[in-house]
Motif scaffolding. Structure first.
Motif, PDB file in Angstrom:
ATOM      1  N   TYR A 243      -7.043  10.244   7.606  1.00 19.61           N
ATOM      2  CA  TYR A 243      -6.624   9.110   6.785  1.00 19.61           C
ATOM      3  C   TYR A 243      -6.427   9.525   5.331  1.00 19.61           C
TER       4      TYR A 243
ATOM      5  N   GLU B  23      -6.744   1.195   1.091  1.00 18.58           N
ATOM      6  CA  GLU B  23      -5.596   0.304   1.096  1.00 18.58           C
ATOM      7  C   GLU B  23      -6.064  -1.138   0.958  1.00 18.58           C
TER       8      GLU B  23
ATOM      9  N   GLN C  43      -3.286  11.488   5.054  1.00 14.00           N
ATOM     10  CA  GLN C  43      -2.124  10.610   5.100  1.00 14.00           C
ATOM     11  C   GLN C  43      -1.907   9.915   3.754  1.00 14.00           C
ATOM     12  N   LEU C  44      -3.029   9.465   3.175  1.00 13.94           N
ATOM     13  CA  LEU C  44      -2.985   8.762   1.895  1.00 13.94           C
ATOM     14  C   LEU C  44      -2.429   9.680   0.808  1.00 13.94           C
ATOM     15  N   LEU C  45      -2.863  10.921   0.844  1.00 13.35           N
ATOM     16  CA  LEU C  45      -2.409  11.891  -0.158  1.00 13.35           C
ATOM     17  C   LEU C  45      -0.919  12.170  -0.018  1.00 13.35           C
ATOM     18  N   LYS C  46      -0.487  12.276   1.232  1.00 17.04           N
ATOM     19  CA  LYS C  46       0.918  12.595   1.484  1.00 17.04           C
ATOM     20  C   LYS C  46       1.834  11.462   1.047  1.00 17.04           C
ATOM     21  N   ALA C  47       1.323  10.233   1.133  1.00 15.49           N
ATOM     22  CA  ALA C  47       2.178   9.074   0.865  1.00 15.49           C
ATOM     23  C   ALA C  47       2.384   8.813  -0.620  1.00 15.49           C
ATOM     24  N   ILE C  48       1.614   9.476  -1.468  1.00 21.66           N
ATOM     25  CA  ILE C  48       1.777   9.228  -2.898  1.00 21.66           C
ATOM     26  C   ILE C  48       3.080   9.856  -3.364  1.00 21.66           C
ATOM     27  N   PRO C  49       3.966   9.064  -3.960  1.00 21.33           N
ATOM     28  CA  PRO C  49       5.190   9.680  -4.472  1.00 21.33           C
ATOM     29  C   PRO C  49       4.850  10.635  -5.615  1.00 21.33           C
TER      30      PRO C  49
ATOM     31  N   ASP D 253       0.825  -1.202   0.000  1.00 20.79           N
ATOM     32  CA  ASP D 253       0.000   0.000   0.000  1.00 20.79           C
ATOM     33  C   ASP D 253       0.858   1.250   0.000  1.00 20.79           C
TER      34      ASP D 253
ATOM     35  N   LEU E  81      -4.960   7.040  -5.746  1.00 19.87           N
ATOM     36  CA  LEU E  81      -5.738   8.272  -5.780  1.00 19.87           C
ATOM     37  C   LEU E  81      -5.574   9.008  -7.102  1.00 19.87           C
TER      38      LEU E  81
ATOM     39  N   GLU F  51      11.041   9.877  -6.656  1.00 20.04           N
ATOM     40  CA  GLU F  51      11.220  10.050  -5.223  1.00 20.04           C
ATOM     41  C   GLU F  51      12.577   9.544  -4.746  1.00 20.04           C
TER      42      GLU F  51
ATOM     43  N   ALA G 140       7.169   9.322   7.079  1.00 20.81           N
ATOM     44  CA  ALA G 140       5.924   8.598   7.294  1.00 20.81           C
ATOM     45  C   ALA G 140       5.863   8.194   8.760  1.00 20.81           C
TER      46      ALA G 140
ATOM     47  N   GLN H 179       5.674   4.183   1.364  1.00 28.50           N
ATOM     48  CA  GLN H 179       6.439   5.366   1.770  1.00 28.50           C
ATOM     49  C   GLN H 179       7.419   5.021   2.887  1.00 28.50           C
TER      50      GLN H 179
ATOM     51  N   LEU I  54     -10.337  16.153  -2.812  1.00 33.02           N
ATOM     52  CA  LEU I  54      -8.882  16.233  -2.798  1.00 33.02           C
ATOM     53  C   LEU I  54      -8.413  17.671  -2.599  1.00 33.02           C
TER      54      LEU I  54
ATOM     55  N   HIS J  59      -6.521   1.554  -5.483  1.00 33.99           N
ATOM     56  CA  HIS J  59      -5.811   2.060  -4.318  1.00 33.99           C
ATOM     57  C   HIS J  59      -5.060   3.333  -4.694  1.00 33.99           C
TER      58      HIS J  59
END
Lengths: 357, 340
Positions: B258, B55, B261-267, A210, B223, A244, B279, A215, B251, B221
């Protein structure tokens, strides 16, 4: 292929010894099939520098995994190394380095090299752990196999590695099914770094995870790489992950490297039409929602690559010359190499090699 | 989201839960709510693409399977044109089978390797009596393949292993197009096909919406993929719909921690803008048993408050049509009626 070898020689000149870690030239790894040889990796030239994160991108079937496994001497029948070399340079003292070809090395010797110098995090790493053995034993067995550490040393080192990847020491006593996908991935990373290798090749390590977990793992790998001063070859089709992670990025298409550049260059000014296609087909959040085209057509078959430039049947900028002649790999900007007829002139200083050709 | 009160939803998921029983050593039983009181409506007029984002383990696939009638819900009900899916009688069941079509994740797993891929199309034509003659069958088959950007010559008579994942997946789209369904339920349709051809698949779904008036439920999964498709979006977190609304709106102003967090984790595909923050997800604490009386995200939430542990957060309205189930927004009006 001549051109490509010329290029490597050129790179050898521009890079001083201490930077050079792995020098791959003219590497061809083919698979024997009933319909002829599948030329999965077909003449790759690449120079990996010490302490860099090198990203390797390309769509499935372009030879990424074959190349990654080939470098480690893990090519198994029906695959075989047709030609080429992959010279790995080990530091013997502060200033001197000794290179040895990984592909011609006897099996005994490469066994010694593995884990101590070269490590591999395979695709779907969560499935490589044995379901019936405790994590502890799996890591320790590998460590004993590849080094002559004492039990106490190995055990201490194992706990150290588990801590580095952010796992509790209790994990050592667990079985793989008790761990989540992200934790199993961390276990394989811990095992890969346990003998302090110089080079780790990670093949799609986060593809099945996920985004949140991805990350965490990516950031951890980056930290470990810089802490331990190791080189990471990171293989994935996900361009956003490369953006990244990577320092330099190599784009692979149809068994060949078609573009190598510092990652910032690649994203700022992609030269090869294939690279452009790859970058423009990443959906982005925000901004106007325009219809994106992707890259039309299908990846060619390794049994029968297209003539000339292998990308020409799908290329939006195809010219007559592309159908007949394969483009040489040229350095068109400092550190930026591309194999495409759209960029026929190398930067000044690279000219002598045209004569040699 | 333009909610037309006159039109009835084709599929109406009402407060639906699916609870699984987990085997444990000993006699105690553990339960896990894979889907926990989720509501959503799918309309066919106008056609829309609804994205379901979450997820793995968030219950996306379980919800899809319930909507396809493959597994019954434990609580709540799923209505197809006003009737519970499980209660559909013969004719209505065939009507449902025709109008709600699935696309699955693994493009190779769905074909029998011993048969040619176009058998999937032939059987569909035969079972639903779509053609009156052989010639007509060939004709509509080719037409459907062309509509999904495939050349019939490339595909007809081939076996699955001879095609790429993207091609296989588009043959499935051609199959659904033959039936002219009202709804396509696509479960992670692009996660296993290459980036370069992913766009072709997504564009075909967009064409279906615009040209043929087919709605889709897009489960993903990613976005960014969801954003590309547009339309309403629902964010699932451990079985609960934590945030829902139009994707642009959502968005633009992600309100649930949540989602943030999901948005931040997208490279981000820009090497000059790398992650700045670390993270903070602890991978180890994966809530297995889910209790109804607290927020599911509370263990990982950076803003966790006492109330989050005591009570399940209701949906609060951030904007018109944009809801979030988080106590940080308790000053906002609460949603009384269920439904997207």
């Amino acid at each position: 292929m001549m051109n490509a070898q010329v290029m490597t020689r050129k790179q050898r000149q521009t890079t001083d010894d201490s930077e050079r870690l792995l020098d791959i030239s003219g590497l061809k790894i083919w698979y024997r099939t009933t319909r002829g040889n599948a030329q999965a990796v077909d003449g790759v030239d690449l120079l990996i520098k010490r302490n860099e994160i090198f990203g390797l991108a390309g769509e499935s079937g372009c030879g990424k995994t074959t190349l990654a496994r080939g470098i480690l001497g893990m090519t198994k029948l029906p695959g075989f190394v047709e030609s080429g070399e992959a010279v790995y340079y080990t530091r013997v003292s502060d200033t001197s380095f000794v290179g040895s070809d990984l592909l011609t090395m006897p099996a005994r010797q490469i066994r010694q090299m593995r884990w101590q110098h070269l490590s591999y995090i395979p695709q779907g790493a969560m499935n490589v752990l044995s379901p019936v053995t405790r994590i502890e034993k799996q890591i320790l067995d590998a460590m004993f196999e590849h080094s002559d550490m004492s039990k106490e040393e190995a055990r201490a080192r194992m706990y150290e590695c588990l801590e580095m990847v952010g796992l509790e020491p209790t994990v050592a006593k667990m079985y793989p099914h008790e761990l989540s996908g992200g934790m199993k991935q961390r276990v394989t990373i811990a095992a890969a770094i346990s003998l302090k290798p110089g080079l780790i090749i990670a093949d799609e390590p986060t593809t099945a995870l996920d985004v949140n977990v991805q990350q965490v793992i990516l950031q951890e790998m980056k930290d470990i790489a810089s802490q331990m001063g190791l080189t990471l070859i990171y293989v994935t089709h996900d361009m956003a992950v490369h953006a990244e992670m990577a320092d330099r990025l190599g784009i692979m298409y149809a068994g060949l490297i078609v573009e190598v550049a510092p990652v910032i260059e690649t994203f700022k000014e992609p030269l090869h039409p294939y690279t452009r296609g790859l970058i423009s087909s990443i959906p982005v959040i925000g901004g106007d929602r325009e219809r994106m085209v992707g890259i039309p057509g299908n990846a060619p078959s390794p049994l029968d690559w297209p003539s000339g430039c292998r990308f020409h049947p799908r290329c939006p900028k195809v010219m007559d010359v592309c159908r007949g002649t394969a483009p040489p790999m040229l350095e068109v900007a400092p550190g930026h190499l591309v194999a495409c007829h759209l960029y026929p002139t190398p930067i000044s200083g690279a000219a002598p090699f045209a004569e040699e050709r | 989201m333009t909610e037309l009160k006159e039109t009835k939803p084709v599929i109406d998921v009402r407060n639906t839960s699916k609870v699984f029983n987990i085997p444990t050593p000993g006699f105690e039983r553990e339960y896990i709510a894979a889907v926990d009181q989720v509501s959503l409506k799918l309309y066919d007029k106008p056609a829309q693409i609804v994205s379901l984002v979450g997820e793995s383990g968030s219950g996306k696939t379980t919800l899809a399977r319930m909507m396809l009638g493959l597994t019954p819900p434990t609580k709540g009900e799923i209505l197809y044109r006003g009737t519970r899916i499980q209660d559909l009688k013969k004719d209505a069941w065939w009507d449902f089978r025709r109008n709600v079509q699935p696309i699955f994740q693994d493009p190779f797993g769905i074909y029998n390797p011993f048969y040619r891929v176009d058998r999937a199309l032939d059987m569909t034509i035969k079972n639903f009596d779509l053609a009156s003659s052989k010639d007509e069958a060939v004709e509509i088959k080719s037409e459907a393949l062309r509509a999904v950007d495939l050349r019939p010559d490339d595909v007809v008579g081939r076996y699955p292993h001879q095609l790429s994942g993207g091609q296989c997946q588009r043959v499935m789209l051609a199959r659904t197009l033959l039936l002219q369904p009202k709804i396509i339920v696509a479960d992670e349709p692009v996660s296993m096909i290459d980036v370069a051809v992913r766009m072709l698949f997504l564009n075909t779904l967009l064409d279906f919406r615009d040209k043929y008036n087919i709605s889709s439920l897009m489960i993903t999964h990613d976005l960014a993929t969801a954003y590309y498709m547009g339309g309403p979006m629902i964010v699932l977190c451990f079985g609960r719909a934590v945030e829902s609304g139009d994707i642009v709106q959502l968005l633009d102003k992600p309100s649930h921690p949540y989602t943030q967090q999901l948005l931040k984790a997208i490279p981000s595909p820009d090497p000059t803008q790398r992650w700045e923050t670390r993270a903070n997800v602890k991978i180890t604490d994966r809530p297995l048993t889910r209790e109804g009386s607290k927020c599911v995200y509370v263990e990982r939430c950076p803003h966790a408050m006492d109330v989050c542990r005591q009570q399940r957060p209701p949906d609060f309205m951030i904007d018109e049509g944009h809801y979030t189930a988080c106590f940080l927004h308790r000053d906002k009006p609460e949603r009384s009626a269920v439904g997207l």
